[in-house]
Scaffold this motif. Structure first.
Motif, short mmCIF file in Angstrom:
data_model
loop_
_atom_site.label_atom_id
_atom_site.label_comp_id
_atom_site.label_asym_id
_atom_site.label_seq_id
_atom_site.Cartn_x
_atom_site.Cartn_y
_atom_site.Cartn_z
N PHE A 154 37.66 63.23 131.08
CA PHE A 154 37.69 64.37 130.16
C PHE A 154 37.83 63.88 128.72
O PHE A 154 37.07 64.27 127.83
N PHE A 155 38.80 63.00 128.47
CA PHE A 155 39.05 62.56 127.10
C PHE A 155 38.03 61.52 126.64
O PHE A 155 37.72 61.44 125.45
N GLU A 156 37.47 60.76 127.57
CA GLU A 156 36.40 59.86 127.19
C GLU A 156 35.19 60.65 126.69
O GLU A 156 34.58 60.32 125.66
N THR A 157 34.87 61.72 127.40
CA THR A 157 33.77 62.59 126.97
C THR A 157 34.11 63.30 125.67
O THR A 157 33.25 63.44 124.78
N PHE A 158 35.35 63.72 125.54
CA PHE A 158 35.79 64.44 124.34
C PHE A 158 35.65 63.54 123.11
O PHE A 158 35.18 63.97 122.05
N ILE A 159 36.05 62.28 123.24
CA ILE A 159 35.89 61.34 122.13
C ILE A 159 34.43 61.24 121.73
O ILE A 159 34.07 61.27 120.55
N SER A 160 33.57 61.12 122.72
CA SER A 160 32.14 61.02 122.45
C SER A 160 31.62 62.25 121.71
O SER A 160 30.83 62.14 120.77
N GLU A 161 32.11 63.40 122.10
CA GLU A 161 31.67 64.63 121.46
C GLU A 161 32.16 64.72 120.01
O GLU A 161 31.45 65.20 119.13
#
Length: 645
Positions: free
Chosen positions: A121-128
């Motif tokens: 979740f947070f890995e994707t959030f960082i990317s976004e």
């Protein structure tokens, strides 16, 4: 891409936490008494709910920020066609508010990711968030292009038409006017630059995850007593620092040494992509390469850094006596690289309690302005420090401090504390950052909170000197010897290893330029050749090439050539510490002002105004003189123990 307030906020990912009611209102000059540090109230893990209650709330804030960014674009794009003072002021204030909100959000998301790099979740959030930043930069590039194209005369017309712009004058000078020759050509070009920057941010995230999960996880070794020992980032340094069995240290060292070589092709492929994009991005902005861009951003010259590296190589013999001391103390014929970390105490496996470490650090501030103790006491009791390692659950292997400027509080500290001597210094190092962040956040506006990396490292390395002096004056001889030994080892790290990393980056970028692929062996060879220029030839380093570069996370960061900042800051710190020892009261008055000023003046102006210091060969020679002084202290301490004098 350094000009907008949003850009600064994203790169820093900064945040702060409020002191108890009234604490921030009392200036250092008022001489507030240092608060009593109640050790029973010490906290040891982060509580991030002061930022966001949960991930859903953070998601909702992100959605709001995307809408706010669209509004800024829609409002100011047409307004900039007839740019005047009031329009510019409105744009700066709206971007500032967006930046503050993004700052808090980024801090929350990066903190959660640091606690577990495997949380999807947070890995994707960082990317976004990274993509959002790039998209916003592209969408509002009309402002950067226009502002960097203005003449001095046009700027004065804008200032004259809106008195409110005056508080932004220094910011505009350092972020726009200074970069007139380094701007996107048009919006299409800006979008292209933003795309490269986004790719670089994602490469950084990928590299850090790879280092955490694979590069620093070397597998198991069988120790001499038959124990199976897992070698990862924390356990590697712990064994080398604490195990008196030299064969065990060699087993551990060799396991990682050859594992890093196995990882080198994969990391070389990542680094090739990064290096080429670094230089590509910089050349699009009219720099010769990424190194030139970094030096310009830091208000330095390439000649100054070359001079610094030259002095450190020329004076590497300052460490010869230190290495000879360690060799004799350990009773070996020749020091090997797996000997260098061993704590020189009767019980090298001794673990130092975190709470006791905090008590020592707090006591080391006795000669400083009371605000130091006040900030420290609040930090360590307010869930602002995440203390212990957790590699099995994806906790990052590094240590750092994130600022909390919008909340006018000390920073959030991320540790992997295991209780060794060097962990004590790591804690006080990161606290130095937090004290600096608090003083800035409560003295200047958010837009002036920050500075180049080398300037940001000064308060952290100054804290280390305070701690070492406290230990030398207040501890038993054995502890003093161990701490001083470790501290001189840190000097070696600052003045050889960190400088060498920057040289490696510089030459690796040149090596990667124009290539479609590069092998780990090529970078390993480059690393080993550079090591020989800095290393003591009396130490038995392995002749074969080393892949030690693979785990140095700084070389994968978007802010390139970071590590020379450690070397430069330490050299400046030693000059400041000398001033402090000569006149603590006068120094404190100047030092608090220096740490509070932020970017309201340039780094050279600050050093000159508060301390009369210039960055030149004399500064670096003086730093190496201090190294020799500390080595002499170490030898004198040992002599007292041997002779009883």
């Amino acid at each position: 891409m350094k000009s907008s307030i949003l850009a600064v906020a994203f790169v820093v990912a900064a945040v702060f936490v409020l002191l108890p009611s009234g604490a921030g209102d009392q200036s250092a000059a008022e001489g507030a008494p240092a608060p009593h540090l109640n050790l029973e109230n010490i906290t040891k893990s982060w509580n991030l709910t002061f930022l966001f209650e949960n991930r859903e709330e953070a998601r909702a804030e992100f959605d709001r920020l995307k809408l706010e960014a669209e509004t800024i674009n829609e409002t100011y794009r047409p307004a900039f066609e007839e740019l005047n003072g009031p329009v510019l002021l409105g744009y700066l204030e709206d971007e500032r508010n967006l930046s503050i909100s993004l700052d808090l959000l980024s801090t929350y998301v990066y903190a959660q990711n640091s606690l577990n790099v495997n949380d999807d979740f947070f890995e994707t959030f960082i990317s976004e968030i990274q993509t959002f930043y790039a998209d916003y930069y592209a969408a509002t590039s009309f402002a950067e292009i226009r502002l960097k194209s203005l003449s001095r005369e046009e700027w004065e017309v804008l200032f004259g038409g809106e008195p409110g712009l005056e508080e932004y004058r220094t910011y505009l000078e350092s972020g726009y006017i200074r970069y007139a020759d380094h701007r996107p050509r048009n919006e299409t070009h800006a979008a292209f630059i933003a795309e490269i920057a986004d790719q670089l941010m994602k490469l950084e995230t990928q590299a850090i995850k790879e280092i955490t999960n694979n590069v620093t996880v070397a597998g198991n070794v069988t120790l001499t007593d038959g124990t199976e020992y897992p070698v990862n980032y924390q356990s590697y340094y712990r064994l080398l620092a604490t195990d008196p069995d030299r064969e065990n240290r060699k087993l551990c060292y060799d396991k990682r040494f050859y594992h890093l070589k196995d990882e080198s092709d994969k990391m070389a492929a990542l680094y090739l992509l990064k290096a080429k994009k670094d230089d590509h991005l910089s050349r699009e902005l009219n720099y010769s390469d990424a190194y030139a861009s970094t030096i310009f951003d830091s208000y330095l010259s390439e000649e100054q850094i070359e001079e610094m590296n030259s002095v450190f190589k020329e004076r590497k013999d300052a460490f010869y006596g230190y290495h000879e001391f360690k060799r004799e103390k350990m009773g070996v014929d020749r020091l090997m690289p797996y000997d260098l970390f061993l704590q020189l105490t009767d019980d090298p496996d001794q673990i130092y309690n975190y709470t006791e470490t905090l008590a020592e650090i707090g006591a080391s501030y006795s000669g400083m302005d009371p605000i130091f103790s006040e900030i420290f006491a609040y930090m360590v009791t307010s869930n602002l420090i995440d203390v212990y390692p957790n590699p099995d659950n994806g906790k990052q292997t590094s240590e750092y401090c994130m600022s909390l400027f919008p909340l006018k509080l000390p920073g959030m500290i991320f540790l992997n504390y295991e209780g060794l001597i060097y962990d004590k210094k790591t804690v006080t190092h990161e606290v130095g950052h937090a004290i600096n962040f608090y003083l800035m956040g409560n003295s200047v506006d958010f837009i002036y909170c920050g500075g180049p990396e080398y300037e940001m490292e000064i308060p952290s390395t100054f804290n280390e000197e305070l701690f070492v002096d406290y230990v030398l004056e207040n501890s038993d001889r054995e502890t003093a010897l161990a701490v001083l030994d470790q501290h001189i080892g840190e000097y070696k790290n600052y003045f050889t290893f960190q400088s060498m990393i920057t040289e490696f980056e510089r030459q690796a970028h040149i090596l990667c330029d124009g290539k479609d692929e590069i092998s780990g062996a090529e970078l390993n060879s480059l690393w080993r050749d550079l090591c020989k220029e800095y290393e003591d030839e009396n130490i038995g380093y392995y002749d074969e090439d080393s892949a030690e570069w693979t785990y140095v996370d700084h070389i994968y960061l978007t802010n390139n050539y970071y590590t020379f900042s450690y070397s430069l800051s330490k050299a400046i710190t030693l000059s400041l510490f000398k001033i402090y020892k000569e006149n603590p009261q006068e120094f404190n008055e100047r030092y608090v002002g220096y740490l509070s000023a932020g970017t309201t003046m340039t780094p050279p102006e600050k050093l000159e105004k508060f301390f009369g210091i210039e960055i030149n060969r004399t500064l670096f020679e003086d730093a190496m003189d201090v190294v020799e002084m500390r080595v002499n202290q170490l030898q004198e301490l040992e002599e007292v123990g041997v002779t009883g004098l």
